[in-house]
Design an enzyme around this catalytic site. Sequence first.
Site, PDB file in Angstrom:
ATOM      1  N   CYS A   1      18.043  27.242  -2.778  1.00 32.06           N
ATOM      2  CA  CYS A   1      18.019  26.726  -4.388  1.00 32.06           C
ATOM      3  C   CYS A   1      17.235  26.567  -5.417  1.00 32.06           C
ATOM      4  O   CYS A   1      16.210  26.856  -5.725  1.00 32.06           O
ATOM      5  CB  CYS A   1      19.624  26.460  -4.250  1.00 32.06           C
ATOM      6  SG  CYS A   1      20.267  26.163  -5.645  1.00 32.06           S
TER       7      CYS A   1
ATOM      8  N   GLU B   1      22.585  25.985   4.685  1.00 32.07           N
ATOM      9  CA  GLU B   1      22.829  24.606   5.354  1.00 32.07           C
ATOM     10  C   GLU B   1      24.254  24.452   5.285  1.00 32.07           C
ATOM     11  O   GLU B   1      24.994  23.033   6.258  1.00 32.07           O
ATOM     12  CB  GLU B   1      22.189  23.465   5.063  1.00 32.07           C
ATOM     13  CG  GLU B   1      21.959  22.842   3.249  1.00 32.07           C
ATOM     14  CD  GLU B   1      22.424  24.300   2.312  1.00 32.07           C
ATOM     15  OE1 GLU B   1      20.913  25.094   2.607  1.00 32.07           O
ATOM     16  OE2 GLU B   1      21.484  23.353   1.572  1.00 32.07           O
TER      17      GLU B   1
ATOM     18  N   HIS C   1      22.884  27.979  -0.570  1.00 34.58           N
ATOM     19  CA  HIS C   1      22.598  27.673   0.016  1.00 34.58           C
ATOM     20  C   HIS C   1      23.321  27.344   2.038  1.00 34.58           C
ATOM     21  O   HIS C   1      24.476  26.861   2.452  1.00 34.58           O
ATOM     22  CB  HIS C   1      24.242  25.883   0.341  1.00 34.58           C
ATOM     23  CG  HIS C   1      23.140  25.310  -1.086  1.00 34.58           C
ATOM     24  ND1 HIS C   1      21.832  24.455  -1.341  1.00 34.58           N
ATOM     25  CD2 HIS C   1      23.626  25.843  -2.970  1.00 34.58           C
ATOM     26  CE1 HIS C   1      22.307  23.735  -2.135  1.00 34.58           C
ATOM     27  NE2 HIS C   1      22.711  24.872  -3.040  1.00 34.58           N
TER      28      HIS C   1
END
Length: 186
Positions: A79, A171, A169
Amino acid sequence: MKIGVLALQSAFAEHEKVLEQLGAECIELRQARNLSEPYDALVLPGGESTVQGKLLKELGMFDTIKSQIENSMPVLATCAGAILLAETIDGQPEQYFGTIPMCIRRNAYGRQLGSFHTEAPVAVIGTVPMTFIRAPYIASVGDGVEVLAVVEERIVGVKYKNQMAFSFHPELDPDVRIHKAFLKMI
Ligand code: GLN
């Protein structure tokens, strides 16, 4: 294996959690002196690219990180991190590291400017969950940039030499295959 995680702002702890789960050691890069500790690869997390860009310069971290990237240190950028790597930011005169020949468009992905979740294939890895938060998309890529993922006809993942960059994202979802692929690059 030691990963330097840029820890100026926002979603860095989630990257550390995934990487540690995969057996890597993380060090947080918060100030210039952290950059002289040895590490094998770099994570540029999400957040606000303008804030991160400003802090990187104010804290005297910018030039060292840029040369680490240019000297082939493996990088995973998500991002805002992807925005930092783009050679051109649409509608914005300045760029940051500019180490991937691509044009990125901020806060502009799809119909939703806020957050949304989907699933789509990433080259070699397979279909992964994707969480987008005020995400950019990659409007165009230059020579040598491999497109890894496309959602709604927009490029959301690329690889260029030592750098992998995603609009979303990874994660924040339980699927760890993108981080695994990153560790394999090291
Ligand atoms: N909107 C942010 C920017 O332009 C990126 C958002 C994010 O990292 N989740 O920098």
